[in-house]
Write an enzyme that holds these catalytic residues in place. Structure first.
Site, mmCIF file in Angstrom:
data_model
loop_
_atom_site.group_PDB
_atom_site.id
_atom_site.type_symbol
_atom_site.label_atom_id
_atom_site.label_comp_id
_atom_site.label_asym_id
_atom_site.label_seq_id
_atom_site.Cartn_x
_atom_site.Cartn_y
_atom_site.Cartn_z
ATOM 1 N N ASP A 1 45.201 35.280 37.381
ATOM 2 C CA ASP A 1 45.646 35.437 35.991
ATOM 3 C C ASP A 1 46.852 34.542 35.692
ATOM 4 O OD1 ASP A 1 45.717 36.504 33.432
ATOM 5 O OD2 ASP A 1 45.798 38.587 34.087
ATOM 6 N N ASP B 1 40.363 38.904 26.325
ATOM 7 C CA ASP B 1 40.709 40.323 26.510
ATOM 8 C C ASP B 1 40.041 41.177 25.452
ATOM 9 O OD1 ASP B 1 42.227 40.042 28.735
ATOM 10 O OD2 ASP B 1 44.144 39.958 27.696
HETATM 11 C C1 DGJ Z 1 45.504 39.824 31.261
HETATM 12 C C2 DGJ Z 1 44.052 39.843 31.622
HETATM 13 O O1 DGJ Z 1 43.324 39.117 30.688
HETATM 14 C C3 DGJ Z 1 43.605 41.288 31.704
HETATM 15 O O2 DGJ Z 1 42.220 41.345 31.971
HETATM 16 C C4 DGJ Z 1 44.385 41.960 32.782
HETATM 17 O O3 DGJ Z 1 44.098 41.396 34.029
HETATM 18 C C5 DGJ Z 1 45.879 41.864 32.488
HETATM 19 N N1 DGJ Z 1 46.269 40.507 32.257
HETATM 20 C C6 DGJ Z 1 46.700 42.433 33.620
HETATM 21 O O4 DGJ Z 1 48.034 42.230 33.461
#
Ligand code: DGJ
Length: 747
Positions: free
Chosen positions: A483, A561
């Site tokens: 991430d 997301d």
């Molecule tokens: C952003 C990601 O897109 C989410 O799926 C998740 O992993 C969060 N970060 C966790 O902090």
């Protein structure tokens, strides 16, 4: 008549091709014609031609449908001076235009030479063909600077171009702008331009406009690929280009740092696309004897419309870009993931994760992933990033008991990491505050309470590889979700070569933009070399890091997301313009969604089946009926997964323009096709429109297998021509209805 003429002339920059015999086979990827100082590059159904003109300048000569083996375009010739306002250097479609000789359209290269000269006149020096690759060397008429232009042809119908700028002298050049390539389209009118923009929670929004005189700039200044724009372009022709027909020139970049693509339409009706490193805040010191290589800029041409352009890119990614393990032509299809983020966020223990894993296994999940919150003092997003040790409070015996249980349930195990970030509230930051990107006299700008580590630093790179290697070596981890949850600020690096805390050199410090990305690539490459089975997902608060550079080393992407089933259709429609469905991870999550929308479970599943199906819902709260339906749908998905992820995608109906949204996927060998059909809302008691399929064999017979037998009540065996010409009728009713239909070709 005018239109017909335009169509004939559409692909030649100079005039129509001549026909003279050539001894070289049509299969040859690079066909040099030394007597004409021309090179013909064949990639799939496309030909691209460059040539040297009478002044020694390398010119773009042709980019369009594949020319016959004997077809030769006229030799390169610079355009005459049209008026005193136009130097021929500016109007002649140069292959790699450098700033100099009165050139004012977008340039691919701009340098300051050691003697203060800021102009370059690049002339042809030599060419070399190695297999399917061509290298052409250009040299400045005065300065010790050479530019190596590389052309790699791919049989899928794509050409990759990039450059290497070489300082053959002793003094240092300062590079202010270095693009990978300039792509010249045939001069003409009536072009349309498509590109992708977005935001957090709304990535991959497709834009389309007539190509207007002037420039359209897509770029990232965020340090990574960015949510705001994606490095892809597509240019078609008004009234000719549709989803399934007409000319399309398209391309995308392989770079995960600041990038820029300038789509330009000159006053003389010349479309030009220049892309590579973003010149914004850019500087690269090119020392004597050194070279700078630019990222790969991939581009293709098809006369099969926007859909065929996407299918070409998808095949390119599957066969040439994505990491492969073993000898298979394509990487293996993605497993069905369960990810606990939406269910628990950081509020979990090993026990609660096991409870989710047990449910996930029951519904057919193949990989269980623990997201953010397993390390350091990470109870919320204020602390812990940088301290990559397992939290004893959540996992008193470490990760092993959880991983063992996941394995016993028949799944493999994955875990979330965010290696390039640090929270000020972390042991790492307390120990190494100098590792954060910074201008020492400025306050840090925090985003999500975190700072960017300066990965351009060799010590940060070494630390990052070591802890990732340890994590993967000590635990049976099959998968990392990598991430990246903030953008850059204060991009200072006073320890950069050529800078120091006492004598900071802003130009030298700008090397941070390239070095941080190169080191990211190196860390991933080293990790994968040491752990060849390890798979990685690229995530950046959703789809902030998706490009062909990161996809060379990661297996899949988290596109957004936003998992709302309606929004996701727009996002996924945009995503598939540029990237293959195999990489497009899509989870089924709980309702109400981010948009407060209630959507039935099957509809959420069918939307997620458009890519690599995953589940992110809190399965411990599912009713038995929902668990049973989930199990049925994952089982169904497994029967069509390879077709969806690696087949040829036909976007039958767009969610952007109409109510029904339909995707059809045809297996590469034609043995199977699958239709995913969605209805947002029924109106006026109208039946669901007849669906005419595409891309199957008209002469073959197909056995139809509906996901929901009550929604397809037609005949079981139907011919390909009937399926494509008469179509099928589905009984989708009311709001948020969905179904799927599988076609198996009979022998
Ligand atoms: C952003 C990601 O897109 C989410 O799926 C998740 O992993 C969060 N970060 C966790 O902090």
């Amino acid at each position: 008549m005018l239109k017909a003429l335009a169509a004939v002339a559409c692909c030649s920059f100079v005039s129509l091709g001549l026909f003279v015999p050539s001894p070289v086979s049509a299969q040859t990827a690079v066909r040099p014609q030394p007597d004409r100082q021309q090179w013909y590059l064949n990639a799939g159904k496309m030909t691209y031609v460059v040539g040297v003109n009478e002044q020694g300048i390398l010119q773009s000569l042709y980019w369009g449908p594949k020319l016959s083996d004997r077809g030769l375009v006229p030799v390169a010739k610079s355009l005459p001076e049209r008026a005193s306002q136009y130097a021929p250097a500016a109007t002649t479609p140069q292959e790699y235009p450098a700033f100099g000789a009165g050139i004012f359209p977008e340039t691919a290269l701009k340098v300051n030479s050691p003697n203060g000269d800021r102009t370059l006149i690049l002339k042809y020096e030599s060419a070399k063909v190695t297999g399917s690759q061509l290298e052409i060397v250009l040299k400045d008429t005065q300065e010790p600077l050479r530019v190596h232009l590389y052309y790699q042809t791919f049989p899928e119908g794509v050409l990759a171009r990039w450059s290497r700028i070489e300082n053959t002298g002793k003094g240092s050049f300062g590079i202010e702008n270095a693009a990978s390539a300039t792509w010249n389209l045939p001069a003409g009118t009536g072009y349309t331009h498509r590109w992708l923009t977005g935001m957090w929670g709304g990535e991959f929004q497709l834009n389309e406009e007539p190509l207007k005189t002037g420039k359209s700039v897509q770029e990232s200044r965020t340090g990574h690929t960015s949510h705001e724009a994606n490095p892809w372009f597509s240019i078609g022709k008004e009234e000719q280009t549709t989803e399934e027909a007409g000319p399309v020139w398209f391309g995308e970049l392989g770079w995960s740092g600041n990038w820029q693509i300038v789509t330009e339409y000159t006053s003389l009706r010349q479309p030009r696309v220049t892309g590579g490193y973003n010149p914004f805040d850019f500087h690269w010191t090119l020392a004597g004897g050194a070279s700078l290589e630019t990222p790969k800029f991939y581009a293709g041409y098809t006369d099969g419309g926007d859909g065929e352009a996407s299918r070409i890119l998808s095949q390119l990614q599957l066969r040439e870009i994505l990491p492969k393990r073993g000898e298979a032509r394509e990487p293996k299809p993605r497993p069905i993931i369960y990810n606990s983020w939406e269910a628990t966020e950081m509020n979990f223990t090993g026990e609660t994760q096991i409870a989710l894993a047990e449910r996930a296994a029951k519904v057919g999940v193949e990989r269980f992933v623990i997201d953010d919150g397993w390390f350091g003092k990470r109870d919320d997003d204020h602390a812990g990033l940088g301290d990559w040790t397992i939290t004893p409070k959540k996992f008193p015996q470490g990760l092993k008991p959880v991983i063992d249980r996941v394995h016993a349930l028949g799944m493999d195990f994955g875990i979330w990491v965010e290696p390039e970030m640090v929270n000020p509230d972390s042991d790492l930051y307390r120990q190494h505050p100098e590792w954060a990107m910074q201008f020492p006299n400025r306050e840090h700008s925090e985003e999500r309470h975190q700072l960017m580590l300066n990965l351009a630093r060799p010590d940060v790179k070494e630390w990052m590889f070591n802890w990732l290697d340890k994590l993967v070596s000590e635990n049976d981890i099959a998968f990392l979700k990598w991430d990246y949850n903030r953008i850059w600020s204060e991009p200072g690096w006073n320890m950069a070569p050529g800078s120091s805390p006492t004598h900071p050199n802003p130009d030298a410090e700008k090397a941070i933009y390239l070095e941080a990305v190169r080191n990211l690539y190196d860390v991933i490459d080293q990790l994968r070399a040491k752990h060849p089975k390890l798979e990685i997902e690229s995530c950046s608060s959703g789809g902030g890091r998706v490009d062909l550079g990161i996809l060379e080393r990661t297996d899949e992407v988290w596109p957004s997301d936003n998992t709302d089933a309606l929004d996701r259709q727009d996002i996924q429609f945009g995503y598939t313009q540029a990237y293959t469905s195999q990489t497009m991870v899509a989870w089924v999550t709980d309702v109400p969604s981010m948009d407060h929308r209630m959507v039935p479970l099957q509809y959420r599943f069918v939307v997620a089946m458009q890519g690599a199906l995953g589940i992110g819902a809190n399965l411990t709260k599912f009713s038995d009926a929902d668990l049973a339906l989930s199990a049925k749908l994952t089982e169904f998905y497994k029967t069509v997964r390879t077709t969806v992820q690696q087949g040829r995608l036909y976007r039958l109906a767009s969610p952007l323009t109409g109510d029904p949204s339909q995707m059809e996927y045809v297996a590469e060998d034609g043995s199977q096709a699958v239709l995913l059909a969605l209805q947002h809302s029924q109106r006026l008691r109208l039946p669901y429109p007849t669906v005419r399929l595409r891309g199957i064999d008209p002469d073959a017979m197909y056995r139809l297998r509906p996901l929901d037998p009550e929604k397809y009540t037609g005949e079981e065996v139907v011919s390909g021509s009937v399926l494509m010409d008469a179509g099928v009728n589905l009984k989708l009713e009311g709001d948020y209805d969905s179904t799927a239909l599988v076609l198996e070709r009979l022998p």
